[in-house]
Design a protein around this motif. Structure first.
Motif, PDB file in Angstrom:
ATOM      1  N   UNK A 262      33.381  58.267  28.180  1.00 59.62           N
ATOM      2  CA  UNK A 262      33.294  56.761  27.813  1.00 59.62           C
ATOM      3  C   UNK A 262      34.019  55.798  28.977  1.00 59.62           C
ATOM      4  N   UNK A 263      33.557  54.734  29.202  1.00 60.79           N
ATOM      5  CA  UNK A 263      34.116  53.777  30.454  1.00 60.79           C
ATOM      6  C   UNK A 263      35.456  53.458  30.010  1.00 60.79           C
ATOM      7  N   UNK A 264      36.010  53.301  28.650  1.00 62.79           N
ATOM      8  CA  UNK A 264      37.425  52.886  28.257  1.00 62.79           C
ATOM      9  C   UNK A 264      38.288  54.130  28.623  1.00 62.79           C
ATOM     10  N   UNK A 265      37.803  55.229  28.386  1.00 63.39           N
ATOM     11  CA  UNK A 265      38.677  56.441  28.391  1.00 63.39           C
ATOM     12  C   UNK A 265      38.711  56.761  29.948  1.00 63.39           C
ATOM     13  N   UNK A 266      37.661  56.373  30.715  1.00 68.85           N
ATOM     14  CA  UNK A 266      37.630  56.782  32.155  1.00 68.85           C
ATOM     15  C   UNK A 266      38.820  56.001  32.827  1.00 68.85           C
ATOM     16  N   UNK A 267      38.748  54.355  32.339  1.00 69.30           N
ATOM     17  CA  UNK A 267      39.598  53.682  32.996  1.00 69.30           C
ATOM     18  C   UNK A 267      40.932  54.028  32.673  1.00 69.30           C
ATOM     19  N   UNK A 268      41.396  54.606  31.493  1.00 66.58           N
ATOM     20  CA  UNK A 268      42.500  55.106  31.179  1.00 66.58           C
ATOM     21  C   UNK A 268      42.974  56.185  31.927  1.00 66.58           C
ATOM     22  N   UNK A 269      42.238  57.145  32.037  1.00 69.50           N
ATOM     23  CA  UNK A 269      42.359  58.443  32.856  1.00 69.50           C
ATOM     24  C   UNK A 269      42.694  58.011  34.322  1.00 69.50           C
ATOM     25  N   UNK A 270      42.009  56.941  34.858  1.00 70.51           N
ATOM     26  CA  UNK A 270      42.166  56.795  36.212  1.00 70.51           C
ATOM     27  C   UNK A 270      43.771  56.159  36.380  1.00 70.51           C
ATOM     28  N   UNK A 271      44.427  55.584  35.475  1.00 72.73           N
ATOM     29  CA  UNK A 271      45.610  55.063  35.498  1.00 72.73           C
ATOM     30  C   UNK A 271      46.580  56.165  35.183  1.00 72.73           C
TER      31      UNK A 271
END
Length: 695
Positions: A262-271
């Motif tokens: 999911x996009x929200x998890x992907x964004x958090x993982x990038x950080x």
């Protein structure tokens, strides 16, 4: 037999009706313990406890359990009497802690009084605060040997914790300290389940997740993911892996297997990923894998972080943290390892340590290399070293042999890996079959070997015989698919072969493994096709009616056979090619876009020469192989950087060549380059001219 027309004939005939085999409800008693699941959970928790930021996994027991407690030691009877006379919730919690510490060994005395106390405490649970409920839960874990006595109390406690959690987490402000306390409770509840698992009946992996923990994952990952610190995110993804579901995804209605991250998890993982150790990244990846989340091309930043986590994995902990290494590799195996240079460096880095690794990480690393499309100079020595380290084959699981055979088939060129495949065949009957799903692995393994022209006739015969006994009439429904794959369980060892009669287990298995279940039927169809075109001497063949139903099922919906999520690009490219070929259609040739074989996984463009001045094609007319040209378009994932072919396309091209068809291979890169320069028609004319020049 001419297979092109054989496929058409199957599509025209009407399927005969077959008696439906009804599923019977029965209770499935576990034959083997969940030792692998227990081991992975315990290993992960032990590893996280040693890291900074995970103090919520090192919870200290209440002071009543300490020898240095300032309170004098009082009898259990005192606390029982005291609990009757006080309405103060803090006093009741303290009484519970002392009573629990006193009866943790046995409950031989004062049974009536203790039961009254527990009943009263159960009634008062909703009056307790969240921290008080946490202390109650912690003391409950010391009574795990008396699970039958306290199971109902534990259920009410979980419900009360979930209700209090919702009040906390839905408040306008949520602090990191409150999240910390919630994760403490989630660990306590997980520990309670693990301590009592051996005392429960028919326990599944979903039973490891309490109602409180399900709600916590839902709120944290869907509403407050931005507030999570890196350690908190790691542990939350660890809980996701245990539950096998990421919150908010339609697992029950999804026909394909898995979801993109999911996009929200992907964004958090990038950080977060750059701040995690390689071992912590492994925990996150394990959660992604177990909850059926996978990488896509757009997840470039996450993919690069994962590759770097292996590339810079501390060498001193490579052998100790093999589970973390394998977890990262299995997340990268699908669309994740397209960076050929990085994967080559990883192979070079891990080469000295392969001899000290277990089977599981070796296989995961080999699977990771599939999408990298490595040159033969890199993958050949790597495969040789891994294969030699896996010997003897008898020590492996049947599933391990299946995965190994698939990797070898994917890379094989000119049958050079045939000796390895023959050794795998020798280990089939003596390897580890102790899994209720071994029948599925058996079918896949025998099919992979047959595609590489390594045949076990008795196994092929047994698979076809068992498959003929199943009803394959309603494959689009769960019950129909369950009836169709019943033979997978009958192929197992006798002690496990009766699991297929458990409707609840089979239905749940199908919902989570629909692609694998349907593809098991496709393997049967392909085994029957191989038996026919290579004239294998077996006693049984697939029933004609069942063959028709399977061909209709797999070839009526082109995208159903697409499991690598490249179907839209592939089919769009085929459509463009077909359009252009209709423009330059050679005289006396009929052009069609269809499946050339019953086991074709994608349509191909077929040019067939007809007689006469006008096109008069009839499906019942048999055309000779030499008058048929098949333009074969491999998928993007099957073409290497230097144009070399990998995987499934090689198998289908071998079939067509064996049958005598004229095959011209189209390269999607060359076509799109020509299309960009408006030379697409010229490119296709050159392809046709090669055929006309040779014929």
């Amino acid at each position: 037999m001419k297979v092109l027309n054989f496929g058409r004939e199957l599509m025209r005939n009407k399927a005969s009706s077959v008696l439906c085999l009804k599923l019977h409800n029965s209770t499935r008693n576990p034959i083997f313990t969940r030792r692998h699941l227990f081991r992975s959970i315990e290993e992960t928790l032990a590893m996280l406890r040693d890291l900074e930021g995970y103090s919520f996994l090192r919870i200290q027991p209440p002071s009543v359990y300490s020898h240095n407690s300032p309170m004098p030691t009082l009898s259990k009877n005192f606390w029982l009497q005291f609990s009757k006379k006080t309405e103060n919730t803090s006093d009741k919690v303290e009484a519970w802690q002392y009573i629990a510490s006193d009866i943790s060994g046995s409950l031989s005395e004062d049974v009536v009084e203790v039961n009254k106390f527990i009943s009263d405490l159960t009634y008062k649970l909703m009056d307790l605060t969240y921290p008080q409920l946490k202390n109650v839960a912690h003391s409950l874990t010391f009574l795990h040997t008396q699970f039958s006595k306290f199971s109902e109390f534990a259920t009410h406690l979980d419900q009360s914790l979930a209700e209090k959690l919702e009040e906390i987490i839905d408040a306008p402000t949520l602090t990191k300290e409150e999240i910390y306390c919630c994760l403490e409770v989630s660990y306590i509840l997980l520990r309670w389940v693990m301590l009592t698992a051996h005392l429960r009946d028919n326990m599944s992996s979903q039973d490891f997740t309490s109602g409180h923990n399900k709600l916590l994952m839902q709120k944290l990952l869907l509403k407050h993911i931005d507030l999570l610190t890196p350690p908190q995110l790691v542990f939350t993804m660890f809980l996701v892996g245990i539950s096998r579901e990421f919150p908010g995804l339609p697992y029950q209605s999804q026909l394909e297997q898995g979801f993109p991250i999911p996009d929200t998890l992907n964004h958090k993982l990038e950080q977060v990923l750059p701040e995690l150790s390689s071992a912590e990244v492994g925990v996150v990846c394990h959660g992604l894998h177990l909850s059926y989340l996978h990488l896509e091309t757009r997840h470039r930043i996450v993919r690069n972080h994962l590759l770097n986590s292996i590339l810079f994995f501390p060498e001193k902990s490579l052998v100790r943290n093999q589970l973390a290494l394998a977890s990262i590799a299995k997340t990268l195996k699908r669309r994740g390892a397209i960076n050929q240079a990085a994967v080559s460096q990883i192979i070079q880095k891990l080469d000295p340590y392969l001899d000290y690794m277990e089977c599981y990480p070796k296989l995961r690393l080999l699977q990771m290399c599939l999408s990298a499309k490595l040159p033969s100079s890199t993958w050949k020595p790597f495969i040789h070293k891994i294969f030699e380290g896996l010997k003897p084959m008898e020590n492996l699981r049947l599933k391990d042999l299946e995965q190994l055979a698939f990797c070898l088939l994917y890379f094989q060129e000119n049958n050079e890996l045939q000796p390895y495949l023959l050794e795998i065949l020798k280990g089939v009957n003596s390897c580890d079959w102790s899994d209720v799903r071994s029948g599925r692995s058996y079918v896949y393994l025998i099919s992979h070997l047959a595609k590489a022209q390594v045949y076990c006739l008795s196994s092929i015969d047994s698979i076809l015989e068992k498959a003929n006994q199943c009803d394959m009439s309603e494959l689009h429904t769960d019950v129909g698919l369950a009836n169709a794959i019943d033979f997978l369980f009958r192929l197992n060892i006798p002690i496990l072969s009766d699991v297929g009669s458990d409707a609840v287990y089979v239905t749940k298995f199908i919902k989570r493994n629909r692609c694998l279940s349907e593809n098991s039927l496709f393997q049967v169809l392909e085994l029957d096709f191989i038996r026919d075109i290579y004239k294998l001497k077996t006693k049984h063949a697939l029933d004609d009616g069942k063959r028709i139903k399977l061909v209709k099922h797999f070839q009526s919906h082109p995208l159903r056979r697409t499991t690598d999520y490249e179907g839209s690009f592939h089919l769009n490219t085929l459509s463009l090619l077909y359009r252009d070929l209709k423009v330059i259609q050679p005289k006396n040739f009929r052009i069609s876009l269809e499946y050339p074989m019953p086991c074709s996984t994608s349509p191909n463009i077929i040019l067939e020469r007809y007689r006469g001045d006008t096109e008069c094609f009839h499906p019942d007319i048999l055309h000779s192989y030499e008058n048929t040209l098949i333009l074969f378009l491999p998928k993007k994932s099957e073409v290497g950087y230097e144009g070399q072919l990998f995987g499934r396309c090689k198998t289908e091209i071998n079939y067509l060549n064996h049958l005598g068809y004229n095959v011209e291979i189209l390269n999607w890169k060359d076509y799109y380059d020509a299309l960009k320069r408006k030379k697409n028609l010229k490119y296709l004319r050159s392809v046709l001219n090669r055929y006309f020049f040779n014929h």
